[in-house]
Design a protein around this motif. Structure first.
Motif, short mmCIF file in Angstrom:
data_model
loop_
_atom_site.label_atom_id
_atom_site.label_comp_id
_atom_site.label_asym_id
_atom_site.label_seq_id
_atom_site.Cartn_x
_atom_site.Cartn_y
_atom_site.Cartn_z
N ARG A 165 0.77 -1.22 -0.10
CA ARG A 165 -0.01 0.06 -0.09
C ARG A 165 0.82 1.22 0.06
NH1 ARG A 165 -4.12 0.12 4.77
NH2 ARG A 165 -5.03 -1.61 3.36
N PRO A 166 0.61 2.12 -0.82
CA PRO A 166 1.44 3.32 -0.75
C PRO A 166 1.32 4.16 0.38
CG PRO A 166 -0.15 3.29 -2.88
CD PRO A 166 -0.45 2.35 -1.74
N ARG A 167 2.60 4.64 0.93
CA ARG A 167 2.61 5.23 2.16
C ARG A 167 2.37 6.76 1.83
NH1 ARG A 167 1.79 1.21 5.37
NH2 ARG A 167 3.26 -0.84 4.67
#
Length: 281
Positions: A165-167
């Motif tokens: 998941r993109p931070r």
């Protein structure tokens, strides 16, 4: 001390040459970093058993006993690179009490067995009937013999989704501070800004010798009072002190602007009556 649980690379390379294109486990280590390094060395031919360079493909994967290195002999073969993940359709029967029905979820999972790291078996469509509805999911059998359960596959997919998941983007750096043009403490603020650029965590009391050396005695006294009144005391940052000086200069500028506006907007000819006006004509 790291243990090399199984590392007969000559035997592994010989077995792989007998079955070109087939993945076999070449070695087992207790450290994933070691296994990852060995896999890279197998690909580039650094290990003598896997020469010449490019003769073997290799990867590192989790294993119940540590980290495994899997290899395949690819010389003369038109092989497709092995992806890290595969997309599958999985039935989700739910976990909450009283759940009824089933839904099909499309998820990404590792292309390798979670028990030994071997490639997962070929994926095929599987049709089944649930509550009178015909549904289609994916099914596969792993050649290593380890069976995948749909609920475990869903759990694996959730972990993988969380990892990929993109931070959130890191908060931008604090803007540079600059003295108020024409302000009383403008030069002091600019000097503190230079010091902060060199050491962002600089404390307010540490800048006093620097600004006093440049003759900013009034500003130094203001900073001392600010630190004394601050809740953080001697830990007050130099940046906070500079912002306080900026605030003082901005207040002074606003007050000057307000005074000027009041003078310009005041009544013209106040106190003059018709008689006075006539006398002046």
């Amino acid at each position: 001390m790291r243990r090399y649980l199984q590392a007969d690379h000559r035997a592994a390379a010989a077995n792989a040459r007998q079955t070109p294109g087939t993945w076999i486990m070449a070695a087992l280590y207790d450290a994933s970093m070691t296994a990852r390094t060995v896999a890279r060395m197998a690909r580039n031919g650094t290990i003598g058993a896997y020469r010449p360079q490019g003769s073997f493909d290799a990867y590192e994967a989790m294993h119940d006993g540590g980290s495994a290195v899997w290899i395949r002999y690819v010389t003369g073969l038109d092989v497709v690179p092995m992806p890290d993940t595969v997309t599958v359709r999985v039935p989700d029967y739910g976990t909450q009490p009283g759940y009824e029905g089933v839904c099909i979820r499309t998820v990404d999972i590792s292309s390798r067995c979670r028990r030994c790291g071997a490639p997962r078996g070929p994926i095929r469509a599987h049709t089944f009937v649930k509550d009178g509805s015909r549904l289609v999911c994916d099914a596969w059998e792993n050649e290593c013999g380890h069976q995948d359960l749909y609920r475990m596959v869903l759990a694996e997919a959730r972990v993988l989704a969380e990892r990929t998941r993109p931070r959130p983007a890191k908060s931008p750096k604090k803007p540079l501070i600059r003295g108020v043009e024409g302000g009383r403490y403008a030069a002091t603020v600019d000097r503190i800004a230079e010091l902060i650029r060199e050491k962002p965590s600089l404390r307010a009391l540490r800048v006093l010798p620097h600004i006093e050396a440049h003759g900013h005695m009034d500003a130094a006294q203001v900073i001392r009072h600010f630190v004394s009144d601050s809740a953080t005391g001697c830990h007050t940052s130099a940046r906070a002190a500079a912002l306080h000086l900026i605030e003082l200069d901005e207040e002074a500028r606003r007050a000057a602007q307000a005074e000027q506006s009041e003078w310009q907007d005041g009544p013209i000819g106040c106190g003059l009556d018709a008689t006075t006006t006539g006398d002046n004509q």
